[in-house]
Write an enzyme that holds these catalytic residues in place. Structure first.
Site, PDB file in Angstrom:
ATOM      1  N   ASP A 262     -21.319   8.821  21.192  1.00 30.12           N
ATOM      2  CA  ASP A 262     -20.039   8.295  20.710  1.00 30.12           C
ATOM      3  C   ASP A 262     -20.115   6.772  20.801  1.00 30.12           C
ATOM      4  OD1 ASP A 262     -17.446   7.296  20.569  1.00 30.12           O
ATOM      5  OD2 ASP A 262     -16.569   8.942  21.717  1.00 30.12           O
ATOM      6  N   VAL A 263     -19.999   6.087  19.657  1.00 31.27           N
ATOM      7  CA  VAL A 263     -20.193   4.622  19.662  1.00 31.27           C
ATOM      8  C   VAL A 263     -19.159   3.895  20.523  1.00 31.27           C
ATOM      9  CG1 VAL A 263     -21.406   4.443  17.457  1.00 31.27           C
ATOM     10  CG2 VAL A 263     -18.888   4.278  17.503  1.00 31.27           C
TER      11      VAL A 263
ATOM     12  N   TYR B  75      -6.660   0.558  10.866  1.00 36.46           N
ATOM     13  CA  TYR B  75      -7.937   0.423  10.147  1.00 36.46           C
ATOM     14  C   TYR B  75      -8.137  -1.011   9.638  1.00 36.46           C
ATOM     15  CZ  TYR B  75     -11.707   1.564   6.841  1.00 36.46           C
ATOM     16  OH  TYR B  75     -12.906   1.611   6.162  1.00 36.46           O
TER      17      TYR B  75
ATOM     18  N   LYS C   8     -11.078  -3.725  10.734  1.00 39.73           N
ATOM     19  CA  LYS C   8     -12.047  -4.340   9.821  1.00 39.73           C
ATOM     20  C   LYS C   8     -11.875  -5.855   9.776  1.00 39.73           C
ATOM     21  CE  LYS C   8     -14.139  -0.490   8.668  1.00 39.73           C
ATOM     22  NZ  LYS C   8     -15.522  -0.198   9.098  1.00 39.73           N
TER      23      LYS C   8
END
Ligand code: NAD
Length: 279
Positions: free
Chosen positions: A77-78, A177, A181
């Site tokens: 899991d990053v 999100y 980003k």
């Protein structure tokens, strides 16, 4: 090493990454899957990271191995520091080093602001932003330890951050999100500034609308696709291979003087298409 049959109808890639070792996160689906295969086709040995879906990850490994290079799948899991440190330790054991990191893993948990839970907020920031930080940190440690090996690459290491057009286009209903980003943009530029003097290149690829499971509802009916195409001056939805090829070239020495850049691969989505006929 490459055959036209392996290339999905695309021109066979030059072995741009021959002898290099690459790690792609979230590599058992969509853009990460296509990128891991493209890097293998370009001559790199590849670690295929995944968090769930072992079978799909092993399929990617087999495809990459068919190019005559090495690959293995690694579950991690990053957003979990211990698991990421463990993944890099295994890569050092099996491949000896790393030359290319593609920090690709990402997800969406969409909601209007007033409905968004703090869990939805944290999940997206943890995976999309903290995950890239952790992987970049571990890759950079090895790049700094090893330095440049001229027979392999002109640079001491390459990091490609998978961003999005939403690093600059605000997106109602997706504040977690878009914020993640936007964070990736500044993470990438700051790391490029910090690591550049050590011969390490950090850049980003910012996809527009690409046909993958993350955004299925945006393209899986003809009506949805027509709506989406209004946002794309080039009038086609992208394929994962469009992004994979851009990552491959960006990670190669053909792009050795490109540092701290975002390559938008978006059919023109960032060209303010709403202004094409008015404004
Ligand atoms: P996808 O859902 O097909 O793939 C996402 C991958 O990330 C999957 O393999 C998933 O298992 C993995 N992942 C999720 N959480 C993870 C975790 N905690 N640890 C490790 N892996 C994890 O979607 P995709 O479209 O291929 O997305 C890949 C990247 O591209 C994401 O960063 C996404 O934000 C970005 N992107 C996609 C589009 C698009 O239109 N598809 C546009 C812009 C940016």
């Amino acid at each position: 090493m490459t055959t036209p049959a392996d290339s999905g109808g695309r021109p066979a890639a030059l072995p741009l990454l021959r002898g290099q070792k690459a790690l792609v996160t979230g590599a058992n689906s969509g853009i990460g899957l296509a990128t891991a295969i493209a890097l293998g086709r370009a001559g790199a040995d590849v670690v295929v990271n995944y968090v769930f879906g072992r079978e799909a990850a092993e399929d990617v490994v087999s495809k990459i191995q068919s190019f005559g290079v090495r690959a293995f799948a690694h579950e991690a899991d990053v957003s979990d520091e211990g698991q990421i440190v463990g993944m890099f330790a295994r890569m050092m054991e099996e491949f000896g080093t790393i030359d290319v990191l593609v920090a690709n893993a990402g997800l969406q948990r969409d909601a209007a602001l007033t409905d968004m839970t703090v869990e939805q907020w944290h999940k997206v920031i943890d995976v999309n932003l903290t995950g890239q930080f952790l992987c970049a940190r571990e890759a950079a440690k090895e790049f700094l330890r090893r330095g440049v090996v001229p027979e392999v690459s002109r640079s001491a290491g390459k990091i490609v951050c998978m961003s999005s057009v939403h690093q600059i286009i605000p997106w109602s209903g997706h504040v977690n999100y878009a914020a993640s980003k936007g964070g990736v943009l500044m993470l990438m530029q700051t790391l490029a500034q910090e690591l550049g003097p050590h011969g390490i290149r950090v850049n980003a690829v910012a996809p527009g609308a690409i046909r993958t499971p993350i955004n299925r509802s945006a393209w899986d009916t003809p009506e949805a696709e027509q709506e989406l195409l209004k946002l794309i001056p080039y009038r086609r939805v992208g394929d994962p291979e469009d992004i994979a090829d851009a990552v491959t070239v960006l990670a190669s020495d053909l792009m050795d003087y490109v540092v701290g850049a975002t390559l938008y691969v978006d059919g023109g989505m960032t060209l303010f298409p709403g202004f094409a006929t008015g404004g």
